[in-house]
Design an enzyme around this catalytic site. Structure first.
Site, short mmCIF file in Angstrom:
data_model
loop_
_atom_site.label_atom_id
_atom_site.label_comp_id
_atom_site.label_asym_id
_atom_site.label_seq_id
_atom_site.Cartn_x
_atom_site.Cartn_y
_atom_site.Cartn_z
N ARG A 1 36.55 43.81 19.16
CA ARG A 1 37.75 43.95 18.32
C ARG A 1 37.68 42.89 17.23
NH1 ARG A 1 43.89 44.61 20.25
NH2 ARG A 1 43.04 46.69 20.56
N LYS B 1 32.55 28.30 14.10
CA LYS B 1 31.57 27.41 13.46
C LYS B 1 30.97 28.07 12.23
CE LYS B 1 29.93 25.57 17.88
NZ LYS B 1 28.76 25.54 18.77
N HIS C 1 40.76 52.89 15.89
CA HIS C 1 40.82 52.43 17.29
C HIS C 1 40.44 53.61 18.18
CE1 HIS C 1 41.91 50.32 20.79
NE2 HIS C 1 43.12 49.87 20.47
N ARG D 1 45.93 44.71 26.74
CA ARG D 1 45.57 45.99 27.32
C ARG D 1 44.12 46.39 27.11
NH1 ARG D 1 50.17 46.60 26.97
NH2 ARG D 1 49.85 45.59 24.99
N THR D 2 43.73 46.41 25.86
CA THR D 2 42.42 46.98 25.57
C THR D 2 41.31 46.17 26.23
OG1 THR D 2 43.31 47.81 23.51
CG2 THR D 2 40.94 47.82 23.70
C1 NCD Z 1 47.27 48.95 19.59
C2 NCD Z 1 46.32 48.22 18.67
O1 NCD Z 1 45.79 47.17 19.05
O2 NCD Z 1 46.11 48.75 17.60
N1 NCD Z 1 47.32 48.37 20.87
C3 NCD Z 1 46.42 48.80 21.79
O3 NCD Z 1 45.23 48.65 21.66
N2 NCD Z 1 46.91 49.48 22.82
C4 NCD Z 1 48.61 49.14 19.03
C5 NCD Z 1 49.36 47.95 18.53
O4 NCD Z 1 48.88 46.82 18.59
O5 NCD Z 1 50.47 48.16 18.05
#
Ligand code: NCD
Length: 305
Positions: free
Chosen positions: A101, A80, A129, A51-52
Site C-alpha cells: 500500500r 532514509k 484498490h 483491515r487490509t
Molecule cells: C479503504 C481504503 O483504504 O481505501 N479501506 C479499506 O481498505 N478497507 C476505504 C477507506 O479508507 O475509506
C-alpha cells in the site's frame, strides 16, 4: 509471473474463478490450512491500514504460510530515502509475494516492473484498490446471488475513494448494471472514470446529491468515508464530511432485499444503529475480504489445494 495492480489485470473468467475458489475455502477451510506452507508474504504498508494489512496477514496464516513486513513508512528504509524499486528488489529476496500500500498513485505498478516476486496493490493513493473490489464482488455475489442485473448506489467520496474507482471498473463487464452515483458536487466521480469506464462501456448511470431520492430503487447501497487524508485543506473536509449520514430513518427507504456495504473504516456516514439491520452487510464484507485474499495469494503463487 502475474501481479494484481488494477482489477482489469484479471479477466472476467479469472475473477469468477477467484470467487468460486473463495467460496470453496469458506466451505472447506481445513483443506487449505497447509497449501502455502514454507511460503512468505511481505506486507509493505507505506500508508496506514488496519483491515487490509491484517486481512492479508490472516489470509497467509490461514494458508499455513508466514508473514513479514512493516506497517508505516517511518519504520522502513523509505525514511532514509530508499526508492520503492529498491525496496521491492530487496524484499523480493526474502518473500515469495508482496502486498503493497502506498500513498502515491502508481507506486505498486512501478514496483511490479522490477520485482522478482508477484506484487499485489493493496491501495495506491486515490487511484485503485483491487483487493477491496474482489471483497466487494464476493460480498455482492454471496448476499444477492448474482453480479448482474443490479442497481448499485455508490455514495460519499467518489472523487478520492479508490475502492469506488476499482468497483466501477469491475462492474462494467456485468450485464444490466445501473449505477446511481451519490456525491456532493466537489466529490463527484473523476471524469476519467465517468468517461473512460462508465460511458465508454455503455453503463447506465445517474448522478445526484440526494441519497433519499435513489434509495427506493437500489439493490446495493455502497457507502464510503470522505477521504480526509486526500484533501488539500481541513475546511473543505469539515464542510463535506457529513454530507451523507445513513440512519435508521433513511433505511426505511431501502428495499427489504437490498444490502448496505462499506469498505470501512466508517466515520460518521453510517449510524451505529444501522448495524443491527440485517441488510447491513459491512462486517460480513470484512470476513469475505480474508477469504478472497486467500484465493488471490494461491493464484499468484500458483499453488493448489
Ligand atoms: C479503504 C481504503 O483504504 O481505501 N479501506 C479499506 O481498505 N478497507 C476505504 C477507506 O479508507 O475509506
Amino acid at each position: 509471473m502475474r501481479h494484481l495492480i488494477d482489477i482489469n489485470d484479471f479477466t472476467t473468467e479469472e475473477i469468477e474463478q477467484l470467487l468460486v475458489q473463495a467460496e470453496d475455502i469458506i466451505a472447506n477451510r481445513a483443506a487449505y490450512s497447509q497449501v502455502c506452507r514454507g511460503k512468505k508474504l511481505a506486507t509493505l504498508f507505506f500508508e496506514p491500514s488496519t483491515r487490509t494489512r491484517l486481512s492479508f496477514e490472516a489470509a497467509m496464516y490461514e494458508l499455513g504460510g508466514n508473514v513479514l513486513g512493516f506497517s508505516e513508512a517511518q519504520s522502513s528504509s523509505a525514511s532514509k530515502g530508499e526508492s520503492v524499486s529498491d525496496t521491492v528488489r530487496v524484499v523480493g529476496c526474502y518473500a515469495d509475494i508482496i502486498a503493497m500500500r502506498h500513498p502515491k498513485e502508481g507506486a505498486p505498478l512501478l514496483a511490479s516492473k522490477c520485482s522478482p516476486v508477484p506484487i499485489i496493490n493493496a491501495g495506491d493513493g486515490g487511484h485503485c484498490h483491487p483487493t477491496q473490489t474482489l471483497t466487494d464482488l464476493l460480498t455482492i455475489r454471496r448476499e444477492m446471488g448474482r453480479l448482474s442485473d443490479l442497481t448499485v448506489g455508490i455514495c460519499g467520496d467518489l472523487k478520492f475513494g479508490r475502492t469506488v474507482h476499482s468497483l466501477i471498473s469491475a462492474l462494467k463487464v456485468y450485464s444490466s448494471i445501473k449505477l446511481r452515483l451519490i456525491a456532493p458536487e466537489e466529490l463527484r466521480l473523476p471524469g476519467y472514470i465517468r468517461k473512460d469506464v462508465v460511458e465508454r462501456n455503455g453503463m447506465e448511470y445517474a448522478e445526484t446529491d440526494r441519497l433519499e431520492d435513489v434509495m427506493p430503487e437500489l439493490d446495493v447501497l455502497y457507502m464510503t468515508r470522505v477521504q480526509r487524508e486526500r484533501f488539500f485543506n481541513e475546511e473543505d473536509y469539515i464542510r463535506l464530511k457529513d454530507s451523507f449520514i445513513l440512519d435508521r430513518k433513511k433505511m426505511k427507504l431501502l428495499p427489504e432485499k437490498a444490502i448496505v456495504m462499506h469498505p470501512l473504516p466508517r466515520v460518521n456516514e453510517i449510524s451505529v444503529k444501522v448495524d443491527e439491520d440485517p441488510r447491513a452487510s459491512y462486517f460480513r464484507q470484512v470476513e469475505n475480504g480474508k477469504f478472497v485474499r486467500m484465493a488471490l495469494i494461491m493464484k499468484l503463487l500458483e499453488v493448489q489445494k
